[in-house]
Design a protein around this motif. Structure first.
Motif, PDB file in Angstrom:
ATOM      1  N   CYS A 129     -79.460 -13.428  29.901  1.00 16.43           N
ATOM      2  CA  CYS A 129     -78.438 -12.678  30.655  1.00 16.43           C
ATOM      3  C   CYS A 129     -78.082 -13.403  31.943  1.00 16.43           C
ATOM      4  N   PHE A 130     -78.796 -14.475  32.264  1.00 13.07           N
ATOM      5  CA  PHE A 130     -78.663 -15.194  33.525  1.00 13.07           C
ATOM      6  C   PHE A 130     -78.594 -14.195  34.682  1.00 13.07           C
ATOM      7  N   CYS A 131     -79.607 -13.333  34.692  1.00  6.41           N
ATOM      8  CA  CYS A 131     -79.704 -12.296  35.707  1.00  6.41           C
ATOM      9  C   CYS A 131     -81.159 -12.221  36.155  1.00  6.41           C
ATOM     10  N   ALA A 132     -81.385 -11.881  37.374  1.00  6.76           N
ATOM     11  CA  ALA A 132     -82.742 -11.690  37.877  1.00  6.76           C
ATOM     12  C   ALA A 132     -82.872 -10.247  38.341  1.00  6.76           C
ATOM     13  N   PRO A 133     -84.033  -9.612  38.116  1.00  7.11           N
ATOM     14  CA  PRO A 133     -84.191  -8.220  38.507  1.00  7.11           C
ATOM     15  C   PRO A 133     -84.115  -7.988  40.012  1.00  7.11           C
ATOM     16  N   ALA A 134     -84.426  -8.993  40.807  1.00  5.41           N
ATOM     17  CA  ALA A 134     -84.381  -8.880  42.271  1.00  5.41           C
ATOM     18  C   ALA A 134     -84.522 -10.271  42.866  1.00  5.41           C
ATOM     19  N   SER A 135     -84.405 -10.365  44.179  1.00  2.04           N
ATOM     20  CA  SER A 135     -84.630 -11.635  44.873  1.00  2.04           C
ATOM     21  C   SER A 135     -85.797 -11.462  45.843  1.00  2.04           C
ATOM     22  N   CYS A 136     -86.245 -12.554  46.421  1.00  2.00           N
ATOM     23  CA  CYS A 136     -87.394 -12.489  47.344  1.00  2.00           C
ATOM     24  C   CYS A 136     -87.002 -11.962  48.710  1.00  2.00           C
ATOM     25  N   SER A 137     -87.999 -11.689  49.495  1.00  2.00           N
ATOM     26  CA  SER A 137     -87.971 -11.234  50.892  1.00  2.00           C
ATOM     27  C   SER A 137     -87.982  -9.743  51.088  1.00  2.00           C
ATOM     28  N   PRO A 138     -88.802  -8.977  50.574  1.00  2.00           N
ATOM     29  CA  PRO A 138     -89.688  -9.229  49.433  1.00  2.00           C
ATOM     30  C   PRO A 138     -88.937  -8.990  48.117  1.00  2.00           C
ATOM     31  N   PHE A 139     -89.612  -9.210  47.008  1.00  6.10           N
ATOM     32  CA  PHE A 139     -89.075  -8.915  45.681  1.00  6.10           C
ATOM     33  C   PHE A 139     -89.171  -7.404  45.527  1.00  6.10           C
ATOM     34  N   HIS A 140     -88.059  -6.699  45.748  1.00  6.02           N
ATOM     35  CA  HIS A 140     -88.053  -5.235  45.761  1.00  6.02           C
ATOM     36  C   HIS A 140     -87.494  -4.745  44.436  1.00  6.02           C
ATOM     37  N   LEU A 141     -88.358  -4.179  43.613  1.00  8.64           N
ATOM     38  CA  LEU A 141     -87.975  -3.724  42.281  1.00  8.64           C
ATOM     39  C   LEU A 141     -87.934  -2.205  42.277  1.00  8.64           C
ATOM     40  N   ASN A 142     -86.760  -1.629  42.022  1.00  9.24           N
ATOM     41  CA  ASN A 142     -86.618  -0.173  41.997  1.00  9.24           C
ATOM     42  C   ASN A 142     -85.512   0.224  41.026  1.00  9.24           C
ATOM     43  N   SER A 143     -85.108   1.472  41.059  1.00 12.44           N
ATOM     44  CA  SER A 143     -83.963   1.993  40.303  1.00 12.44           C
ATOM     45  C   SER A 143     -84.074   1.816  38.797  1.00 12.44           C
ATOM     46  N   SER A 144     -85.155   2.266  38.219  1.00 13.70           N
ATOM     47  CA  SER A 144     -85.318   2.307  36.760  1.00 13.70           C
ATOM     48  C   SER A 144     -85.274   0.936  36.097  1.00 13.70           C
ATOM     49  N   ARG A 145     -85.681  -0.104  36.778  1.00 12.33           N
ATOM     50  CA  ARG A 145     -85.767  -1.427  36.164  1.00 12.33           C
ATOM     51  C   ARG A 145     -87.114  -1.544  35.456  1.00 12.33           C
ATOM     52  N   PHE A 146     -87.099  -2.037  34.226  1.00 10.28           N
ATOM     53  CA  PHE A 146     -88.306  -2.246  33.437  1.00 10.28           C
ATOM     54  C   PHE A 146     -88.420  -3.736  33.149  1.00 10.28           C
ATOM     55  N   LEU A 147     -89.527  -4.372  33.574  1.00  5.16           N
ATOM     56  CA  LEU A 147     -89.768  -5.785  33.315  1.00  5.16           C
ATOM     57  C   LEU A 147     -90.845  -5.909  32.254  1.00  5.16           C
TER      58      LEU A 147
END
Length: 187
Positions: A65-83
C-alpha cells in the motif's frame, strides 16, 4: 410562453430546495460512541516500522500500500489501527499505543524497539507463540490497555503496570529492570 416558464420555475424551486435538504439530512454521519472501522497493516518484509514499503493493507503477501501506520517522534499508533507483524521489524523511536489500536506479533515475527513503549487507553499488544519483542527502554502499561505474551518479551528498562491494565500470557518474559511496579492486573 414566458408565463408558463415562470409558473414552472415557482413549482421547481421548492422541489429543488426539498431535494437539496433531503441530501443534507440523509448524508451518512458517524454517530458518537460508534467504533471507527479497523485499519489493518500487514508486514510484507523485514524493515523499519516507519518505512511505507514494508506494509500492505491486504495481507502479508501484498500488494503493498506504500503506507506507514505512523511516523516517529514518537510512533503514535491509535484510531483502530491493527498491525500484524510476521517479519523482523525495528522501531527507532518510542512507541505510544492507544485509542483502540492493536499490535499483533505473529509466529516468526519480531519487533525491536530501540526506545521505550507505552500501551494506554484501550490499546492491545499481543505476542503470539513463536513471536518475539525486545524493548530496549521501559515498558509502561497505563489505563485499560492489554498486553498478552504467549511468545517472548524482553524489556531492557523498567516495567510499570498501572490502572486497569492487564499483563498476562503463557510466554517468556525477561525484565532487566531497576524498577518494576504494578497496580494493574498481573495474570
Amino acid at each position: 410562453f414566458g408565463h408558463m416558464v415562470q409558473k414552472a420555475m415557482k413549482k421547481s424551486i421548492p422541489f429543488l430546495a426539498i431535494a437539496f435538504l433531503g441530501l443534507i439530512s440523509f448524508a451518512p454521519v458517524q454517530k458518537s460512541g460508534k467504533k471507527a472501522p479497523i485499519i489493518p497493516y500487514y508486514t510484507m518484509m523485514n524493515g523499519e516500522m516507519t518505512n511505507p514499503a514494508i506494509w500492505s493493507s491486504i495481507s502479508h503477501s501484498g500488494p503493498g500500500c506504500f503506507c506507514a501506520p505512523a511516523s516517529c517522534s514518537p510512533f503514535h499508533l491509535n484510531s483502530s489501527r491493527f498491525l500484524y507483524i510476521a517479519h523482523a521489524v525495528t522501531l527507532s523511536c518510542d512507541l505510544v499505543l492507544d485509542g483502540n489500536a492493536t499490535i499483533i506479533v505473529e509466529a516468526g515475527g519480531s519487533l525491536i524497539f530501540t526506545g521505550s513503549a507505552s500501551v494506554s487507553g484501550t490499546g492491545d499488544f499481543l505476542v503470539q507463540p513463536g513471536g518475539s519483542v525486545e524493548v530496549a527502554g521501559s515498558l509502561n502499561l497505563i489505563g485499560t490497555g492489554n498486553v498478552t505474551i504467549d511468545g517472548y518479551l524482553y524489556v531492557g528498562g523498567d516495567l510499570t503496570i498501572d490502572g486497569a491494565a492487564t499483563f498476562c500470557g503463557n510466554g517468556i518474559v525477561t525484565i532487566v529492570a531497576y524498577f518494576c511496579s504494578w497496580s494493574g492486573n498481573w495474570g
